[in-house]
Design an enzyme around this catalytic site. Structure first.
Site, PDB file in Angstrom:
ATOM      1  N   GLU A  31     -38.642  35.304  -9.787  1.00 60.13           N
ATOM      2  CA  GLU A  31     -37.828  34.838  -8.899  1.00 60.13           C
ATOM      3  C   GLU A  31     -36.950  33.943  -9.353  1.00 60.13           C
ATOM      4  O   GLU A  31     -37.104  32.755  -9.981  1.00 60.13           O
ATOM      5  CB  GLU A  31     -38.746  34.369  -7.770  1.00 60.13           C
ATOM      6  CG  GLU A  31     -37.985  33.791  -6.416  1.00 60.13           C
ATOM      7  CD  GLU A  31     -38.852  33.136  -5.408  1.00 60.13           C
ATOM      8  OE1 GLU A  31     -39.749  32.526  -5.962  1.00 60.13           O
ATOM      9  OE2 GLU A  31     -38.226  33.227  -4.322  1.00 60.13           O
ATOM     10  N   TYR A  75     -29.581  34.342  -4.545  1.00 60.86           N
ATOM     11  CA  TYR A  75     -30.852  34.402  -4.702  1.00 60.86           C
ATOM     12  C   TYR A  75     -31.169  35.999  -5.381  1.00 60.86           C
ATOM     13  O   TYR A  75     -30.716  36.904  -5.055  1.00 60.86           O
ATOM     14  CB  TYR A  75     -31.705  34.264  -3.296  1.00 60.86           C
ATOM     15  CG  TYR A  75     -33.044  34.642  -3.460  1.00 60.86           C
ATOM     16  CD1 TYR A  75     -34.134  33.490  -3.694  1.00 60.86           C
ATOM     17  CD2 TYR A  75     -33.487  36.112  -3.088  1.00 60.86           C
ATOM     18  CE1 TYR A  75     -35.325  33.936  -3.629  1.00 60.86           C
ATOM     19  CE2 TYR A  75     -34.782  36.348  -3.426  1.00 60.86           C
ATOM     20  CZ  TYR A  75     -35.739  35.414  -3.471  1.00 60.86           C
ATOM     21  OH  TYR A  75     -37.249  35.693  -3.760  1.00 60.86           O
TER      22      TYR A  75
END
Lengths: 291, 431
Positions: B239, B151
């Site tokens: 993101e 991530y």
């Protein structure tokens, strides 16, 4: 005493000859503010509103002994204007401009961090010390001289609070609009500290909004500092839903910590007199001052 | 001027992660931003040399088959991933992301997804209509090593006024769950704006993700170009979940959530054209075009206020008077007749509105001018105004303004004090 600006401040207007700069500089001068000149690159040597125009802030500092600046420069050039003022040795820089890119403010914050100046704003109504200096866009007549300091992220809510305080027969030492952007020069806590250390200020009104940690940080500082003066607090946005920005870029509820309710609870726990209704700010101030 | 979805708000629900982390994340989403679709975000990343999972957009199932063939030729992919393009996360859970192992499946899956109302935890209850899909290459092919997911996000730490990279070994899953269960697996790296992201910081990130050899070098390059892309595109959020290490040690972005800073769009005219108005509330789009700052809400009392803080305060007052605000509306500094009329028309598009409260603190703006604006708007609109209007004007020439409204012969209820306005709202709602 008062803080930040007073009758002796030597104030220049950056973006002096533009329409915004001209309009508000005129209002400031009519109020009696000591505007010693202004800066518009390329128009140095001219006179505007009966005051000298300089090409650079450094020149204004040198020739007019300026120590305070108010900025009305458009968003694309405002960051540069702030940094120019900081480099030239201006001590109090008040930036009214709304809509400065965040990336520009990241640079500004870093640039001014080791320079001896204080930035107020951007995207703020400015600072007023009633009867002495109006360095902002607020309606001067609403603010009468007195002993209550005001700190707020919002323009019109500041006027509302001042109006209510004045209608209680009280007045204002200095009102500071810190601005509603994600990156601002002076935090709520820093503004509270200034007023807490000001002899004339007997009570502080702190108006906040949903989003961020500024009010909570200020509240914790107030308690750690010993609650030296009564503080009346209001947090706007009790009815704002999660995840939607309410006008100010900073006004958005991200999580449980920055809802109005959570902030009001933190304020109350730290000895602040919290009002639920924005209509009761003045009444509460009168009450805590025993009037 | 304002944009909506709070993608990371789930972080903040987590109570027991370290305070510094909460502070970081609480402050992330407070920006004026413009959200992009995945395919647009990937285009931007790719233009700065960030390796991405390649794909082509299709607007119907026939086109989907064509672009799938084209993608197979260009990338050699044997399978395809069909991804719904809407402004919301959690698309996979709602059935908006599917694997197709043949062109026939590309066609049937695309046909199912395009036009569907996709419901995810981040969409309104009725879902969001899917207008287009991204046909993407399969990047989870077998090879010498196992594929790994990470991530990574880039965002502003409002507290310090600096950008930071937040990353975790736990990619591909809900980052909310990671923050709850294994907060020690989330790392942050703050960047000094004076020097930018330094090579040792990029290496540290790669080491913390457990990489070595070719993959480590690839990750250093990925992180560096990702940060460059963030800064040069004036973004307020990247993101990337997941960032993938492929079985042959390449590092690439499989998904991309990109939000741009609205205030900086003047420097990026090409990005400004990426705005997809279909993803936004129609009334809000109209209000923005008229220069009004409007947010649609669920209540029954419309409000028109000058200034964001006072507008929120007015909404609170409506609630305390027993109503619910139907909107947030900041008319700004020039509340003249035309603006007031436009604002009335926008508020009245909401059928739930039972009353309207106008609350103006006239500073530089004179209240009598605003009052005249209200009266003119009322006259122009005639029967279009079918709910009671309460007008509270305070500040410059407030007394003249009240007289003007009281003498207009119109059914406008006037007030001067804030409290008085609240009481009038209460009276109207009680009727």
């Amino acid at each position: 005493m008062s803080v930040l600006v007073n009758k002796d401040s030597k104030i220049i207007v950056q973006g002096f000859t533009g329409s915004e700069g001209t309009f508000h500089a005129t209002q400031m001068i009519e109020y009696g503010t000591n505007v010693v000149g202004g800066v518009t690159p390329g128009k140095g040597g001219q006179k505007h509103l009966d005051r000298p125009v300089f090409n650079t802030v450094a020149e204004a500092v040198e020739k007019a002994k300026a120590d305070t600046s108010i900025i009305f420069v458009p968003p694309a050039f405002a960051a540069d204007a702030i940094m120019e003022a900081a480099e030239a040795g201006i001590k109090v820089i008040i930036c009214i401009t709304e809509g400065i890119p965040v990336a520009d403010m990241v640079k500004v914050k870093s640039y001014i961090s080791d320079r001896d100046c204080r930035l107020i704003g951007p995207n703020c109504p400015g600072v007023i010390t009633p009867g002495e200096a109006k360095v902002g866009i607020m309606p001067g007549f609403v603010f009468k001289k007195g002993k209550v300091g005001i700190i707020s992220k919002s323009g019109t809510l500041t006027y509302e609070a001042a109006d209510q305080v004045v209608k209680q027969g009280l007045g204002i030492t200095t009102a500071i609009g810190i601005g509603g952007d994600p990156i601002i020069g002076t935090t709520t806590k820093e503004a509270v500290e200034l007023l807490m250390n000001d002899d004339e200020t007997e009570c502080i009104v702190m108006i906040g909004e949903i989003g961020g940690q500024l009010e909570a940080d200020a509240a914790r500082w107030i308690k750690a500092d010993g609650n030296r003066k009564p503080v009346v607090g209001f947090i706007a946005g009790q009815t704002a839903p999660k995840g939607r920005t309410m006008g100010h870029a900073g006004a958005i509820v991200g999580g449980s910590d920055d809802t109005a309710q959570a902030k009001m609870k933190i304020l109350a726990e730290n000895g602040i007199h919290v009002v639920d209704s924005p209509a009761e700010i003045g009444l509460k101030v009168a009450e805590v001052l025993g009037k | 001027m304002y944009v909506f979805i709070v993608n990371l708000q789930f972080f903040i629900k987590v109570k027991f992660i370290p305070k510094w982390f909460v502070i970081f994340v609480v402050l992330i989403y407070k920006l004026h931003k413009m959200n992009l679709h995945e395919y647009q975000g990937k285009e931007i990343l790719n233009s700065f040399g960030v390796r991405i999972q390649r794909g082509i957009v299709a607007h119907n199932h026939k086109e989907a088959v064509d672009v799938a063939k084209q993608l197979a030729t260009e990338t050699g992919t044997g399978w395809w991933v069909i991804k719904a393009q809407i402004h919301a996360g959690g698309r996979g859970k709602g059935g908006g992301v599917k694997l197709a192992k043949s062109l026939a499946e590309v066609e049937s899956i695309s046909q199912d997804i395009i036009g569907m109302m996709l419901k995810t935890p981040q969409t309104p209850a009725e879902g969001k209509k899917v207008n287009q899909v991204l046909i993407a290459e399969d990047v989870y092919y077998p090879g010498d090593s196992e594929p790994e997911e990470y991530y990574m996000s880039v965002l502003l730490n409002r507290e310090s006024g600096r950008n930071m990279i937040m990353y975790s070994t736990e990619g591909g899953m809900d980052i909310e769950t990671v923050a709850e269960e294994t907060p020690h697996l989330i790392f942050t790296e703050e960047i000094d704006p004076a020097v930018g992201l330094l090579p040792f910081q990029a290496r540290k990130i790669a080491f913390n993700l457990g990489l070595s050899g070719a993959a480590l070098k690839e990750m250093v390059k990925f992180v560096s170009s990702l940060y460059t892309a963030y800064v040069k595109s004036d973004s307020s959020l990247f993101e990337i979940n997941p960032v993938l290490k492929t079985s042959d040690d390449k590092i690439l972005a499989v998904d991309a959530k990109v939000s741009l800073d609205d205030n900086a769009l003047y420097r990026h005219k090409d990005y400004a054209e990426m705005r997809d108005l279909r993803e936004e509330n129609a009334i809000e789009v109209e209000a923005r075009a008229a220069g009004l700052n409007y947010v649609d809400l669920d209540g029954n009392v419309g409000c028109m206020v000058n200034g964001a803080g006072l507008a929120m305060g007015t909404m609170d007052l409506i609630k305390q008077a027993g109503g619910e605000p139907a909107n947030f509306l900041d008319v700004g500094g020039t509340a003249d007749a035309k603006r007031v009329e436009t604002a009335f028309r926008i508020i009245l598009k909401d059928p739930n509105v039972k009353a309207i409260l106008v609350n103006i603190f006239g500073g530089i703006v004179r209240c009598d001018r605003v009052a005249q604006g209200v009266v003119d708007a009322y006259t122009n609109m005639g029967d279009a105004i079918n709910v009671p209007i309460i007008v509270r004007l305070q500040g410059t020439n407030a007394k003249e303004a009240k007289e003007l409204i009281d003498n207009s012969g119109m059914e406008i209820i006037s007030a001067t004090e804030f409290k008085e306005a609240a009481d009038k709202v209460q009276e109207v709602l009680a009727k």
